[in-house]
Design an enzyme around this catalytic site. Structure first.
Site, PDB file in Angstrom:
ATOM      1  N   CYS A 242      19.840  38.938  40.834  1.00 52.23           N
ATOM      2  CA  CYS A 242      19.929  37.535  41.261  1.00 52.23           C
ATOM      3  C   CYS A 242      18.898  36.715  40.507  1.00 52.23           C
ATOM      4  O   CYS A 242      17.729  37.114  40.386  1.00 52.23           O
ATOM      5  CB  CYS A 242      19.711  37.433  42.772  1.00 52.23           C
ATOM      6  SG  CYS A 242      19.706  35.736  43.396  1.00 52.23           S
TER       7      CYS A 242
ATOM      8  N   CYS B 255      16.079  35.655  43.074  1.00 53.92           N
ATOM      9  CA  CYS B 255      15.299  36.681  43.761  1.00 53.92           C
ATOM     10  C   CYS B 255      15.510  38.002  43.030  1.00 53.92           C
ATOM     11  O   CYS B 255      16.135  38.037  41.966  1.00 53.92           O
ATOM     12  CB  CYS B 255      15.680  36.787  45.245  1.00 53.92           C
ATOM     13  SG  CYS B 255      17.380  37.315  45.534  1.00 53.92           S
TER      14      CYS B 255
ATOM     15  N   CYS C  64      22.874  36.055  44.589  1.00 51.79           N
ATOM     16  CA  CYS C  64      23.177  36.969  45.688  1.00 51.79           C
ATOM     17  C   CYS C  64      24.025  36.275  46.744  1.00 51.79           C
ATOM     18  O   CYS C  64      24.007  35.051  46.898  1.00 51.79           O
ATOM     19  CB  CYS C  64      21.892  37.516  46.301  1.00 51.79           C
ATOM     20  SG  CYS C  64      20.797  36.258  46.980  1.00 51.79           S
TER      21      CYS C  64
ATOM     22  N   HIS D  24      21.843  32.851  48.029  1.00 50.11           N
ATOM     23  CA  HIS D  24      21.562  31.954  46.907  1.00 50.11           C
ATOM     24  C   HIS D  24      22.824  31.472  46.212  1.00 50.11           C
ATOM     25  O   HIS D  24      22.829  30.395  45.617  1.00 50.11           O
ATOM     26  CB  HIS D  24      20.630  32.655  45.910  1.00 50.11           C
ATOM     27  CG  HIS D  24      19.238  32.819  46.423  1.00 50.11           C
ATOM     28  ND1 HIS D  24      18.469  33.934  46.169  1.00 50.11           N
ATOM     29  CD2 HIS D  24      18.476  32.018  47.211  1.00 50.11           C
ATOM     30  CE1 HIS D  24      17.297  33.809  46.761  1.00 50.11           C
ATOM     31  NE2 HIS D  24      17.274  32.649  47.401  1.00 50.11           N
TER      32      HIS D  24
ATOM     33  N   CYS E  91      47.041  53.721  46.297  1.00 48.08           N
ATOM     34  CA  CYS E  91      47.329  54.493  45.085  1.00 48.08           C
ATOM     35  C   CYS E  91      47.057  55.980  45.288  1.00 48.08           C
ATOM     36  O   CYS E  91      47.673  56.825  44.629  1.00 48.08           O
ATOM     37  CB  CYS E  91      46.504  53.959  43.910  1.00 48.08           C
ATOM     38  SG  CYS E  91      44.734  53.849  44.239  1.00 48.08           S
TER      39      CYS E  91
ATOM     40  N   HIS F 270      40.575  53.629  41.763  1.00 51.27           N
ATOM     41  CA  HIS F 270      42.024  53.682  41.577  1.00 51.27           C
ATOM     42  C   HIS F 270      42.432  55.095  41.166  1.00 51.27           C
ATOM     43  O   HIS F 270      41.679  55.798  40.491  1.00 51.27           O
ATOM     44  CB  HIS F 270      42.432  52.683  40.489  1.00 51.27           C
ATOM     45  CG  HIS F 270      43.912  52.589  40.271  1.00 51.27           C
ATOM     46  ND1 HIS F 270      44.800  52.259  41.268  1.00 51.27           N
ATOM     47  CD2 HIS F 270      44.676  52.791  39.158  1.00 51.27           C
ATOM     48  CE1 HIS F 270      46.033  52.248  40.782  1.00 51.27           C
ATOM     49  NE2 HIS F 270      45.982  52.580  39.508  1.00 51.27           N
TER      50      HIS F 270
END
Length: 800
Positions: free
Chosen positions: A155, A158, A175, A188, A289, A760
């Site tokens: 971030c 931060c 973030c 944020h 899947c 997946h």
């Protein structure tokens, strides 16, 4: 929208295709059906168009999915409903207030306006619920030169490195919101939106070739971004290649395809679509899947094809009045969909299309949607009934546990069953004990210490850490190369037995255990144990390449039994120690971790180890198989106070007076191994309810005496729903199909992602002399089958 439409019984509200409606009428005598048909017609020239008709259009009144692969400027949908009276097929068009009684009209209207039951079952599914953001088409992206590295994010306001969101307007990485459990972030990303008004953000770590999680701060909900690939490319992220270059464009000549997503899905290679019987795709229902991959592999096996598709007429004829709740019916229906070829037809030739369009366009039916199958097979299961990603290996075992003998034929799951001989040796007395258990999967450990490119791995790890620290693009991936022979050697080597009690010493001692095949199955399923736990107990996946062989010979792993000169451990059970505080009872955490590595919920693993008396992961595994259908399967372990269980069981048996009845949980474990219920009860009684000794007793008593207590017989019949199935085998022991230990590879399931709970699954199968990739709805001829990156491998026995 099939050619014959759908017939809905006005009594049971079950739906049938045209080829099955006569059978239902003959079985039930129900004669009134609502016939539903969706037509796709060419638009009249000059009609207002340009957009796909929405459901609220007067011509569309059914809550059905609309195909998105047709040109909406040229075609439109129209729904049609009629009442059909059998046996004369008398039709009454709807609406028809004049001819029909009021109650019939009300019932028809309610049925036509009803919401799809599958939408009701999946309220948390994003599929079908997400709407395209109103900002997606007009989003302004700043030309500020920002390029996002593929990892090492943090971030910008931060130091948080999780729950990070990339703003699609200016490339800021911030973030997310703080959650009640302490996770999340400092909010944020939301603050940045309030300061700038930039509306869309994508969650880092969710970007795959299939899409990404996008949130609209302005609309305050998750949204779809139809232009996500373009928006990500602006910041140097190519979602199809999953790699970053200096100018944000692909550079295939410079960087080879090395990521799992690219290699396993054979990205960048033009794959030829396959059509016809056995080449039918399955729609992804939202993280389904794992189911698609397993079922494609299952129905490539002749025994399952014969049991369900070959028996389809009989299964349908003898199905219960509600076939949606019948396992055999749902298996036969799914198998027919995959193998008939009716839902895998090649595109029509161009010269025929125009001729057909003049009258009515008949859409191609490519792929099936296994909604009803998934709803039934996952019913009551805490994990499979959700929309979350699951472990394909765990689902395979769940399916095998449900497989029944279809109408008297042999159980098709017998082709996977084999016996394992376990040799346990006391290191001090050198005496041994031989036991047997039933298994369906050979779990192969990853011998990381045997990697042949250790120097490259060390150099790559140093470069990766430097790149993350400097926030530069990561170096080209280097994957550990592990010889298959090393993994096989690791499987056959002795392992330490935790908390071993030696009957020779009458005390705890050091013990070692080796496993061998007491029988070889017809089809050998090999799981590579890629998923493990780090020192911080966080699940992680080993990204390795193993040179899996096309031809496998494990004859040398055949069990040999007690050898000359070996002395058996005395048949003495360890003393029963009842703790003053039952809640302080130790649970073998090493066994718990072994089970958790297989993908089972952690709490379920703890319960399995506890209820099987810390006898080891193998015994606990059988407990899991026998109890995974229970609604509280994954609930936390609650240990009752001493005496509670005994008193409740005594109260339940009360008048019957069966004080020596073995615990039902132990009986269920032995039954799950393929033995009959009366054998399980007799063995437990003979060994004072010691599970390990009971299994030894079964193998040392091939012809146990029949149980003669009538009260026991009554309880057995009530508790054993599958008694008729087991009785048909004519054998007291587990059903096995022993033979040579030489095999040939015919399929494998691969996993992409960092955890069994995300990512997946894709299936590769060898059919008609070539490899085919099954990637949900896409079925294509494989050009580069990634046999070294598989997770579960399927081998069939080579006839001698």
């Amino acid at each position: 929208d099939s050619e014959g439409g759908l017939y809905v019984c006005m009594n049971t509200f079950l739906g049938f295709g045209r080829e099955h409606i006569e059978r239902h009428y003959r079985k039930t005598g129900q004669c009134v059906y609502l016939h539903l048909k969706r037509h796709l017609r060419q638009k009249v020239p000059g009609a207002s168009g340009g957009a796909l008709p929405k459901r609220r259009n007067a011509k569309l009144f059914l809550d059905l999915e609309i195909s998105s692969d047709l040109n909406s400027d040229d075609f439109e949908y129209e729904d049609e409903a009629k009442l059909v009276i059998f046996p004369d097929h008398y039709e009454i068009s709807l609406p028809n207030i004049e001819e029909l009684p009021a109650l019939v009209t009300i019932a028809c209207d309610a049925l036509l306006s009803a919401k799809s039951p599958y939408r009701k079952q999946e309220p948390d599914s994003w599929e079908e619920e997400l709407q395209a953001s109103k900002h997606a088409k007009t989003l302004v992206q700043l030309d500020n030169g920002v390029r996002i590295p593929p990892s090492g994010w943090k971030c910008s306001r931060c130091d948080l490195r999780e729950n990070l969101w990339l703003n699609l307007s200016d490339g800021s990485v911030l973030c997310g919101k703080w959650f009640f459990d302490g996770s999340g972030g400092n909010g944020h990303a939301v603050e940045h939106y309030r300061d700038t008004g930039y509306p869309l953000a994508v969650k880092l770590g969710t970007i795959t070739p299939d899409g990404a999680d996008v949130y609209s701060f302005d609309e305050e909900e998750p949204v779809l971004d139809p232009h996500i690939a373009k928006h990500l490319a602006h910041f140097g992220i190519d979602m199809l290649q999953m790699q970053v270059t200096d100018n944000g464009l692909r550079d295939n000549d410079i960087k080879p395809r090395v990521s799992e997503w690219e290699v396993i899905q054979e990205a960048g290679v033009k794959l030829k679509p396959m059509y016809g019987p056995g080449y039918t795709g399955m729609k992804n229902l939202g993280n389904s899947c794992y189911l698609n991959a397993v079922m494609q592999a299952i129905f490539s096996i002749p025994e399952f094809q014969r049991a369900y598709v070959g028996n389809l007429p009989r299964i349908f004829d003898y199905s219960p009045l509600d076939p949606t709740q019948d396992f055999n019916t749902q298996m036969a229906k799914l198998g027919h969909g995959l193998l008939s070829g009716q839902y895998s037809k090649p595109p029509m030739k161009s010269e025929l299309i125009e001729q057909v369009m003049k009258e009515e366009h008949k859409p191609q039916h490519n792929g099936i949607s296994p909604r009803m199958f998934k709803a039934f097979i996952s019913k009551g299961h805490p994990e499979f009934s959700s929309n979350r990603q699951q472990d394909a290996q765990e689902f395979f075992l769940h399916l095998i546990n449900l497989v029944e003998e279809p109408l008297g034929s042999e159980n098709p799951s017998d082709v996977f069953r084999f016996l394992v001989e376990e040799r346990t040796q006391c290191c001090q007395s050198r005496k041994v004990r031989y036991t047997h258990r039933v298994d369906y999967i050979m779990q192969l450990p990853v011998a990381m210490e045997a990697a042949t490119n250790k120097d490259e791995l060390i150099a790559y790890e140093l470069k990766r850490r430097e790149a993350e620290a400097a926030r530069r693009p990561l170096p080209e991936l280097v994957r550990a190369k592990i010889p298959f022979s090393a993994c096989l050697q690791a499987f056959s080597e002795p392992s330490n037995v935790e908390d071993f009690w030696s009957s020779a010493l009458q005390a705890k001692s050091a013990g070692v255990k080796t496993s061998r095949f007491a029988s070889f199955p017809e089809y050998l399923v090999v799981q590579i144990k890629k998923f493990t736990f780090g020192l911080d107990w966080i699940p992680k996946k080993l990204d390795v390449s193993i040179d899996m062989p096309d031809f496998l010979d494990i004859t040398h792993l055949r069990a040999r039994g007690l050898q000359p000169g070996e002395e058996e451990l005395p048949d003495i059970a360890p003393p029963i120690v009842i703790p003053d505080d039952p809640k302080a009872l130790d649970i073998d955490e090493s066994s718990v971790m072994q089970l958790a590595e297989m993908g089972f919920p952690l709490e379920a693993c703890r319960k399995a180890v506890y209820y099987t008396g810390n006898l080891g992961a193998e015994v606990a595994f059988n407990w899991i198989i026998a109890h995974m259908e229970e609604p509280d399967f994954a609930e936390p372990l609650v240990i009752p106070a001493f005496g509670e269980v005994a008193s409740s069981e005594a109260a339940a048996l009360g008048a019957v007076g069966l004080d020596n009845q073995p615990p039902e949980e132990m009986v269920a474990i032995i039954i799950s191994m393929g033995f009959q219920r009366n054998v399980a009860i007799q063995a437990l009684k003979a060994t004072n309810n010691n599970l390990e000794r009971a299994l030894e007793w079964i193998f040392s008593h091939p012809d146990p005496e029949e149980e003669s207590d009538p009260a026991l017989d009554t309880i057995d019949m009530e508790n054993n729903a599958n008694a008729n199935i087991l009785a048909e085998t004519g054998s007291e022991g587990p059903r096995i199909k022993d033979g040579p230990g030489r095999y040939e590879l015919f399929g494998f399931i691969s996993h992409m992602g960092t955890s069994t709970m995300s990512g997946h699954y894709v299936c590769h199968l060898r059919k008609e002399g070539r490899w085919v990739i099954y990637n949900d709805l896409r079925v294509c001829a494989s050009e580069r089958p990634p046999k070294d990156l598989g997770y579960i491998y399927f081998y069939h026995r080579i006839p001698s």
